[in-house]
Write an enzyme that holds these catalytic residues in place. Structure first.
Site, PDB file in Angstrom:
ATOM      1  N   ILE A  40      40.663  38.840  46.393  1.00 17.98           N
ATOM      2  CA  ILE A  40      40.297  39.696  44.435  1.00 17.98           C
ATOM      3  C   ILE A  40      40.968  39.713  43.595  1.00 17.98           C
ATOM      4  O   ILE A  40      40.779  39.436  42.980  1.00 17.98           O
ATOM      5  CB  ILE A  40      39.331  41.097  45.121  1.00 17.98           C
ATOM      6  CG1 ILE A  40      38.412  40.255  46.197  1.00 17.98           C
ATOM      7  CG2 ILE A  40      38.860  41.407  44.218  1.00 17.98           C
ATOM      8  CD1 ILE A  40      37.550  42.144  46.714  1.00 17.98           C
ATOM      9  N   ASP A  76      44.710  45.815  53.244  1.00 16.12           N
ATOM     10  CA  ASP A  76      45.276  46.815  54.004  1.00 16.12           C
ATOM     11  C   ASP A  76      45.353  46.114  55.039  1.00 16.12           C
ATOM     12  O   ASP A  76      46.811  46.910  55.881  1.00 16.12           O
ATOM     13  CB  ASP A  76      44.452  48.320  53.521  1.00 16.12           C
ATOM     14  CG  ASP A  76      44.533  48.208  51.796  1.00 16.12           C
ATOM     15  OD1 ASP A  76      44.187  48.463  50.948  1.00 16.12           O
ATOM     16  OD2 ASP A  76      45.800  48.310  51.452  1.00 16.12           O
ATOM     17  N   HIS A 118      47.828  48.331  46.905  1.00 18.80           N
ATOM     18  CA  HIS A 118      47.650  49.947  46.901  1.00 18.80           C
ATOM     19  C   HIS A 118      48.412  50.453  48.135  1.00 18.80           C
ATOM     20  O   HIS A 118      48.937  49.673  48.757  1.00 18.80           O
ATOM     21  CB  HIS A 118      46.262  50.052  47.684  1.00 18.80           C
ATOM     22  CG  HIS A 118      45.282  51.078  48.780  1.00 18.80           C
ATOM     23  ND1 HIS A 118      45.141  52.316  48.402  1.00 18.80           N
ATOM     24  CD2 HIS A 118      44.722  51.197  49.472  1.00 18.80           C
ATOM     25  CE1 HIS A 118      45.215  53.145  48.548  1.00 18.80           C
ATOM     26  NE2 HIS A 118      44.616  52.763  49.364  1.00 18.80           N
ATOM     27  N   GLY A 167      39.541  43.391  41.408  1.00 17.30           N
ATOM     28  CA  GLY A 167      40.247  42.598  40.377  1.00 17.30           C
ATOM     29  C   GLY A 167      39.398  41.573  39.183  1.00 17.30           C
ATOM     30  O   GLY A 167      39.717  41.311  38.385  1.00 17.30           O
ATOM     31  N   GLU A 203      37.309  56.916  45.539  1.00 14.69           N
ATOM     32  CA  GLU A 203      36.863  55.412  46.580  1.00 14.69           C
ATOM     33  C   GLU A 203      35.728  56.177  46.853  1.00 14.69           C
ATOM     34  O   GLU A 203      34.291  56.266  46.940  1.00 14.69           O
ATOM     35  CB  GLU A 203      37.309  54.243  46.727  1.00 14.69           C
ATOM     36  CG  GLU A 203      38.007  54.725  47.537  1.00 14.69           C
ATOM     37  CD  GLU A 203      38.945  53.630  48.074  1.00 14.69           C
ATOM     38  OE1 GLU A 203      39.453  52.344  47.457  1.00 14.69           O
ATOM     39  OE2 GLU A 203      39.887  53.591  49.239  1.00 14.69           O
ATOM     40  N   GLU A 222      20.456  52.001  33.499  1.00 14.23           N
ATOM     41  CA  GLU A 222      20.515  52.314  32.920  1.00 14.23           C
ATOM     42  C   GLU A 222      22.355  53.104  33.370  1.00 14.23           C
ATOM     43  O   GLU A 222      23.181  53.397  32.021  1.00 14.23           O
ATOM     44  CB  GLU A 222      19.728  53.076  32.118  1.00 14.23           C
ATOM     45  CG  GLU A 222      20.166  53.521  30.812  1.00 14.23           C
ATOM     46  CD  GLU A 222      18.733  54.482  29.710  1.00 14.23           C
ATOM     47  OE1 GLU A 222      17.568  54.468  30.430  1.00 14.23           O
ATOM     48  OE2 GLU A 222      18.911  55.014  28.924  1.00 14.23           O
ATOM     49  N   SER A 273      19.535  61.579  23.769  1.00 15.86           N
ATOM     50  CA  SER A 273      18.344  61.859  22.471  1.00 15.86           C
ATOM     51  C   SER A 273      18.448  63.354  23.257  1.00 15.86           C
ATOM     52  O   SER A 273      19.348  63.516  24.124  1.00 15.86           O
ATOM     53  CB  SER A 273      16.793  61.872  23.488  1.00 15.86           C
ATOM     54  OG  SER A 273      17.250  62.086  24.773  1.00 15.86           O
TER      55      SER A 273
HETATM   56  N1  NDP Z   1      39.412  44.550  45.540  1.00 13.20           N
HETATM   57  C1  NDP Z   1      39.989  44.493  44.685  1.00 13.20           C
HETATM   58  O1  NDP Z   1      39.410  45.302  43.344  1.00 13.20           O
HETATM   59  C2  NDP Z   1      41.099  46.084  45.157  1.00 13.20           C
HETATM   60  C3  NDP Z   1      42.333  45.600  46.180  1.00 13.20           C
HETATM   61  N2  NDP Z   1      43.741  46.204  45.965  1.00 13.20           N
HETATM   62  C4  NDP Z   1      43.950  46.337  46.978  1.00 13.20           C
HETATM   63  O2  NDP Z   1      44.535  45.058  46.858  1.00 13.20           O
HETATM   64  C5  NDP Z   1      44.930  44.380  48.095  1.00 13.20           C
HETATM   65  C6  NDP Z   1      44.238  43.624  48.338  1.00 13.20           C
HETATM   66  O3  NDP Z   1      43.306  43.477  48.782  1.00 13.20           O
HETATM   67  P1  NDP Z   1      41.556  43.383  47.590  1.00 13.20           P
HETATM   68  O4  NDP Z   1      42.396  41.990  46.663  1.00 13.20           O
HETATM   69  O5  NDP Z   1      40.682  43.498  47.826  1.00 13.20           O
HETATM   70  O6  NDP Z   1      41.972  41.240  49.628  1.00 13.20           O
HETATM   71  P2  NDP Z   1      40.406  40.507  49.687  1.00 13.20           P
HETATM   72  O7  NDP Z   1      39.560  40.966  50.813  1.00 13.20           O
HETATM   73  O8  NDP Z   1      40.583  39.742  48.335  1.00 13.20           O
HETATM   74  O9  NDP Z   1      41.364  40.027  50.368  1.00 13.20           O
HETATM   75  C7  NDP Z   1      42.727  39.090  50.108  1.00 13.20           C
HETATM   76  C8  NDP Z   1      42.744  37.783  50.988  1.00 13.20           C
HETATM   77  O10 NDP Z   1      43.091  37.987  51.831  1.00 13.20           O
HETATM   78  C9  NDP Z   1      43.494  36.916  52.819  1.00 13.20           C
HETATM   79  N3  NDP Z   1      42.999  36.828  54.138  1.00 13.20           N
HETATM   80  C10 NDP Z   1      42.301  37.644  54.904  1.00 13.20           C
HETATM   81  N4  NDP Z   1      42.710  37.841  56.236  1.00 13.20           N
HETATM   82  C11 NDP Z   1      43.616  36.962  56.231  1.00 13.20           C
HETATM   83  C12 NDP Z   1      44.349  37.032  57.605  1.00 13.20           C
HETATM   84  N5  NDP Z   1      44.104  36.999  58.777  1.00 13.20           N
HETATM   85  N6  NDP Z   1      45.469  35.956  57.506  1.00 13.20           N
HETATM   86  C13 NDP Z   1      45.804  36.012  55.981  1.00 13.20           C
HETATM   87  N7  NDP Z   1      44.738  36.274  54.840  1.00 13.20           N
HETATM   88  C14 NDP Z   1      43.853  36.790  55.305  1.00 13.20           C
HETATM   89  C15 NDP Z   1      41.575  36.310  52.552  1.00 13.20           C
HETATM   90  O11 NDP Z   1      41.607  34.726  52.581  1.00 13.20           O
HETATM   91  P3  NDP Z   1      40.985  33.649  52.938  1.00 13.20           P
HETATM   92  O12 NDP Z   1      40.330  33.079  52.302  1.00 13.20           O
HETATM   93  O13 NDP Z   1      41.713  32.773  53.606  1.00 13.20           O
HETATM   94  O14 NDP Z   1      40.046  34.045  54.004  1.00 13.20           O
HETATM   95  C16 NDP Z   1      41.701  36.639  50.920  1.00 13.20           C
HETATM   96  O15 NDP Z   1      42.057  35.131  50.182  1.00 13.20           O
HETATM   97  C17 NDP Z   1      45.277  45.722  49.045  1.00 13.20           C
HETATM   98  O16 NDP Z   1      46.092  46.527  49.577  1.00 13.20           O
HETATM   99  C18 NDP Z   1      43.595  46.870  48.423  1.00 13.20           C
HETATM  100  O17 NDP Z   1      43.671  47.822  48.633  1.00 13.20           O
HETATM  101  C19 NDP Z   1      44.286  47.268  44.655  1.00 13.20           C
HETATM  102  C20 NDP Z   1      42.340  47.877  43.624  1.00 13.20           C
HETATM  103  C21 NDP Z   1      41.341  46.968  43.883  1.00 13.20           C
HETATM  104  C1  X2X Z   2      38.274  49.165  42.547  1.00 13.78           C
HETATM  105  C2  X2X Z   2      39.363  49.700  43.426  1.00 13.78           C
HETATM  106  O1  X2X Z   2      40.313  50.077  43.091  1.00 13.78           O
HETATM  107  C3  X2X Z   2      38.815  50.326  44.875  1.00 13.78           C
HETATM  108  C4  X2X Z   2      38.107  50.939  45.132  1.00 13.78           C
HETATM  109  O2  X2X Z   2      39.853  51.098  45.431  1.00 13.78           O
HETATM  110  C5  X2X Z   2      39.335  49.345  45.875  1.00 13.78           C
HETATM  111  O3  X2X Z   2      38.647  48.455  45.877  1.00 13.78           O
HETATM  112  O4  X2X Z   2      39.709  49.400  46.372  1.00 13.78           O
END
Ligand code: NDP
Ligand code: X2X
EC number: 1.1.1.86
Length: 325
Positions: free
Chosen positions: A27, A82, A106, A132, A193, A229, A250
């Site tokens: 994401i 995480d 994060h 994202g 959140e 809405e 309104s």
């Molecule tokens: N989601 C959001 O909008 C937000 C997230 N964050 C932070 O961003 C960071 C990433 O979160 P987010 O983008 O949501 O992550 P996702 O849940 O989108 O996962 C990211 C990637 O991790 C890979 N993955 C999962 N498990 C494994 C593993 N065991 N080994 C290798 N790769 C793996 C997945 O690839 P595969 O396709 O191979 O499973 C996936 O593409 C975190 O720290 C989160 O807190 C911060 C702000 C907002």
């Molecule tokens: C989108 C965002 O910033 C959140 C809700 O904190 C998260 O996905 O971790």
């Protein structure tokens, strides 16, 4: 008033000539990698074989196994989930070059000591305050989403400049970037959140919808009112503030909202909010989440809301509203 960094105050220069490895093409990883590349920076992707790996390849990135990507990079964006970060940390740590910069979106794993990077690397954070999808969509619109930046360790003497440059590269300085700490970002993100963005909103909307349906109104009418809405009203609050929104609904809604809203979401609700916020600060939430992650099943939790009747109504309505023209 916190210092807010904006585009013209920040330079990409600290990242010029440096290779950036985005670890995790999910994401946040995909959105940030695409934005950084569009900002003219040298970006590679580290991912395990699978759908994310394949997507990154299709979208034109050089993709490597995670350890190899890290070994090739000066700046590493550690964008795995995480709870996964500690599990994969060994492969990352073995390949981190001295003088490199490790970035997080994060502060969770650093703040709670779940991973402890070696002393010779910077530890920074660029945390978009948005999902994202919005990080990418706003960037493509020529705008950006706000972000928080923090420096946990400055091993290179350039940590903050590199973090701000990353924020610029993903478009966040187009909106505004506030400097914080890993503690403040982690705790406010978890509290926000749970109380508002995810937990609070889901429960406010579903309980409002249930109230209407249990009173005999059509579920679809209730969905338009309580969910569809809500987004449009939130858009007004987002752009014009609470008073600006009130000036755009309104007078009847203004009166009803101002006199009833605080009786529903009242001081008792706020007291409970504080209780659960303190639970984050004390570390009790994280202890529970770590235990659940090891022993529980998040899909089971998702089923509870995924099977809620509002979802059934919503699916039917979204098929119509978002139908292809
Ligand atoms: N989601 C959001 O909008 C937000 C997230 N964050 C932070 O961003 C960071 C990433 O979160 P987010 O983008 O949501 O992550 P996702 O849940 O989108 O996962 C990211 C990637 O991790 C890979 N993955 C999962 N498990 C494994 C593993 N065991 N080994 C290798 N790769 C793996 C997945 O690839 P595969 O396709 O191979 O499973 C996936 O593409 C975190 O720290 C989160 O807190 C911060 C702000 C907002
Ligand atoms: C989108 C965002 O910033 C959140 C809700 O904190 C998260 O996905 O971790």
């Amino acid at each position: 008033m916190a210092k807010i960094y904006t585009d013209n105050e920040v330079s990409l220069d600290p990242l010029k000539g440096k290779r950036i490895a985005v670890v995790g093409y999910g994401i946040q990883g995909r959105a940030q990698a695409l934005n950084l590349r569009d900002s003219g920076l040298d970006v590679i992707v580290g991912a395990r074989k699978g759908s994310s790996y394949d997507l990154a390849k299709r979208e034109g990135f050089d993709v490597f196994p995670i350890g190899e990507a890290v070994s090739r990079a000066d700046v590493i964006l550690y964008l795995l989930p995480d709870m996964v970060q500690p599990e994969v940390w060994g492969e990352v740590e073995r390949n981190l070059r001295d003088g490199s910069t490790l970035d997080f979106a994060h502060g969770f794993t650093i703040h709670y000591g779940l991973i402890r990077p070696k002393e010779t690397v910077d530890i920074v954070m660029v945390a978009p305050k948005a999902p994202g999808a919005a990080v990418r969509e706003e960037f493509l619109r020529g705008r950006g989403v706000p972000a928080l930046v923090a420096v946990h360790r400055d091993a290179t003497g350039e940590a903050k400049a590199r973090a701000l440059a990353l924020a610029k590269g993903i478009g966040a300085t187009r909106a505004g970037v506030i400097e914080t700490t890993f503690k403040e970002e982690t705790e406010t993100d978890l509290i926000g959140e749970q109380l508002v963005l995810v937990g609070g909103l889901m429960e406010l909307i579903t309980k409002g919808w249930e109230t209407l349906v249990e009173m005999g109104y059509q579920p679809e009418v209730a969905y338009f009112e309580a969910l569809n809405e809500a987004k449009l009203i939130m858009d007004l609050i987002w752009r014009y503030g609470m008073k600006g929104m009130l000036e755009r609904v309104s007078v009847t809604a203004r009166y009803g909202g101002l006199t009833v809203g605080n009786k529903v979401i009242d001081e008792e609700v706020k007291r409970k909010m504080r209780t659960y916020a303190e639970r984050v600060v004390s570390g009790e939430f994280t202890k529970e989440w770590l235990k659940f992650y090891k022993e529980g099943n998040i899909e089971e939790l998702m089923k509870r809301i995924g099977e809620h009747k509002i979802e059934e109504t919503g699916r039917k309505i979204r098929e119509i509203i978002f139908r292809e023209p």
